[in-house]
Design an enzyme around this catalytic site. Sequence first.
Site, PDB file in Angstrom:
ATOM      1  N   HIS A 130     -67.504  52.879 -10.638  1.00  0.00           N
ATOM      2  CA  HIS A 130     -67.723  54.084 -11.447  1.00  0.00           C
ATOM      3  C   HIS A 130     -68.912  53.787 -12.366  1.00  0.00           C
ATOM      4  CE1 HIS A 130     -66.802  56.927 -14.765  1.00  0.00           C
ATOM      5  NE2 HIS A 130     -66.100  57.609 -13.883  1.00  0.00           N
ATOM      6  N   ASP A 207     -61.701  46.875 -14.069  1.00  0.00           N
ATOM      7  CA  ASP A 207     -61.608  48.287 -14.438  1.00  0.00           C
ATOM      8  C   ASP A 207     -60.324  48.820 -13.796  1.00  0.00           C
ATOM      9  OD1 ASP A 207     -61.645  51.031 -14.227  1.00  0.00           O
ATOM     10  OD2 ASP A 207     -63.754  51.190 -13.681  1.00  0.00           O
ATOM     11  N   CYS A 371     -68.851  60.403 -10.367  1.00  0.00           N
ATOM     12  CA  CYS A 371     -69.407  59.375 -11.276  1.00  0.00           C
ATOM     13  C   CYS A 371     -69.557  58.032 -10.567  1.00  0.00           C
ATOM     14  CB  CYS A 371     -68.563  59.207 -12.544  1.00  0.00           C
ATOM     15  SG  CYS A 371     -68.412  60.706 -13.482  1.00  0.00           S
TER      16      CYS A 371
HETATM   17  N1  7TS Z   1     -63.374  53.671 -13.932  1.00  0.00           N
HETATM   18  C1  7TS Z   1     -62.851  54.362 -12.914  1.00  0.00           C
HETATM   19  C2  7TS Z   1     -62.515  53.671 -11.645  1.00  0.00           C
HETATM   20  C3  7TS Z   1     -62.597  55.722 -13.082  1.00  0.00           C
HETATM   21  O1  7TS Z   1     -62.076  56.419 -12.070  1.00  0.00           O
HETATM   22  C4  7TS Z   1     -62.930  56.359 -14.298  1.00  0.00           C
HETATM   23  C5  7TS Z   1     -62.769  57.843 -14.488  1.00  0.00           C
HETATM   24  C6  7TS Z   1     -63.442  55.572 -15.330  1.00  0.00           C
HETATM   25  C7  7TS Z   1     -63.657  54.233 -15.108  1.00  0.00           C
HETATM   26  C8  7TS Z   1     -63.751  56.134 -16.676  1.00  0.00           C
HETATM   27  O2  7TS Z   1     -62.584  56.463 -17.327  1.00  0.00           O
HETATM   28  P1  7TS Z   1     -62.620  57.191 -18.749  1.00  0.00           P
HETATM   29  O3  7TS Z   1     -61.214  57.558 -18.996  1.00  0.00           O
HETATM   30  O4  7TS Z   1     -63.156  56.201 -19.724  1.00  0.00           O
HETATM   31  O5  7TS Z   1     -63.533  58.367 -18.572  1.00  0.00           O
HETATM   32  N2  7TS Z   1     -62.801  58.560 -13.298  1.00  0.00           N
HETATM   33  C9  7TS Z   1     -62.913  59.875 -13.133  1.00  0.00           C
HETATM   34  C10 7TS Z   1     -62.874  60.494 -11.877  1.00  0.00           C
HETATM   35  O6  7TS Z   1     -62.719  59.909 -10.819  1.00  0.00           O
HETATM   36  N3  7TS Z   1     -63.002  61.817 -12.026  1.00  0.00           N
HETATM   37  O7  7TS Z   1     -63.126  62.080 -13.335  1.00  0.00           O
HETATM   38  C11 7TS Z   1     -63.068  60.890 -14.034  1.00  0.00           C
END
Ligand code: 7TS
Length: 413
Positions: A130, A207, A371
């Site tokens: 991501h 992550d 993303c």
């Molecule tokens: N890492 C992964 C694997 C993720 O899927 C996401 C968010 C993040 C990090 C970031 O998480 P946050 O809560 O800090 O934003 N993924 C997604 C998605 O797949 N669609 O919208 C957000």
Amino acid sequence: MSNAVNKRPFDLDAIRADFPILQQQVKGKPLVYLDNAATTQKPQVVIDTLSRYYSTLNSNVHRGAHTLADLATREFEGARETVQRFLNAPHSREIIWTRGTTEGINLVAQGYGRAFLRPGDEIIISAMEHHSNIVPWQLVAQQTCANLRVIPVTEDAELDLDAFEKLLSEKTKIVSLVHVSNALGTINPVKHVIEKAHAVGAVVMLDGAQATPHWAVDVQDLDCDFYAFSGHKVFGPTGIGALYGKTHLLEKMQPYQAGGEMIERVTFEKTTFNELPYKFEAGTPNIADAIALAAAIDYLNQFDRTQLAQQEHLLLQTCLERAADMPEIRLIGRAKEKAGVFSFLLQGAHPHDVGTLLDQQGVAVRTGHHCAMPVMDRFNIPGTVRASFAFYNTLDEVDRFFAALEKAKTFLL
Ligand code: 7TS
């Protein structure tokens, strides 16, 4: 960790009744919510916890000024212990509140990477990250003259482990890897990666945004050095998450942000920092959401979580079987070990058009690059349509999703 004895039975109707939003209609159709990788829905108990906090407890924490402040502090620190047990971390001081996975990774990149990386050192990530596990490392690489190395991804959407081993050297200082890919669903062999990385003296950050919603993660068993996750993806509120870090690493790290709470003593000449975990928690924390995240974890812990995972697995397998009968579907992500993410293209149709037609039929999916633009580049595609499952999804919803897809096909192909 999960023990079937004394657990709440897996009764899908009763479970769905816990999630008020699932009872809604969208575009005049019963909502089919298949965007759980973006964010999960909240059980009533999480919503009620937020309301109870603001109705009866609201005070600032760690100030010991009065009864409510003491009660709020106790619940807030109790929530930290709930997260500690959720990850099976050895100590609650190793749990740092964050806004979510993104902030956890930035905290490690700046607090550890910026302090300890030297010119020529290497950071290894993978081609299925991501953006939140790419850009913080690019920034810290620029700041320290370190280099970023990338583990390639195979055609089947798995990590190329031979290539990973070739990348490893005494220059490798940090390996930061996604536990489960949000765009592909791949479950990475993180224990193997951690062993190999530790053998060259590197620290490993995971992550966990897409792993924590699906099974009980055990940071001691994994032996990872850092682990980040987001509350909103584990049925808790937005704006809260946690970072686990091993004590000896957190102790030597630089604070990520500075201000109130994180200090021991401040003079104009010199400031000393508070003990763990407060050294990393500058300012008034997100008290209500931390307590409600603990309520979400308690909600999950009522169940035998392997039963919840089985439901998600059933939904994914059903999708994969249905897709195998549809030649127009190009599945993106054929890893052998896969979480409840069904990412695909309807040949000849743009993912956004498919998403719009599904939405008109009450089916919520995400479309685009998720993303993870480098993943799309790897497969030479503009994006995918992604259905992602939670344990509250049903086989009937999978049926309605495929019926909606068939209808979309008649417009688009
Ligand atoms: N890492 C992964 C694997 C993720 O899927 C996401 C968010 C993040 C990090 C970031 O998480 P946050 O809560 O800090 O934003 N993924 C997604 C998605 O797949 N669609 O919208 C957000």
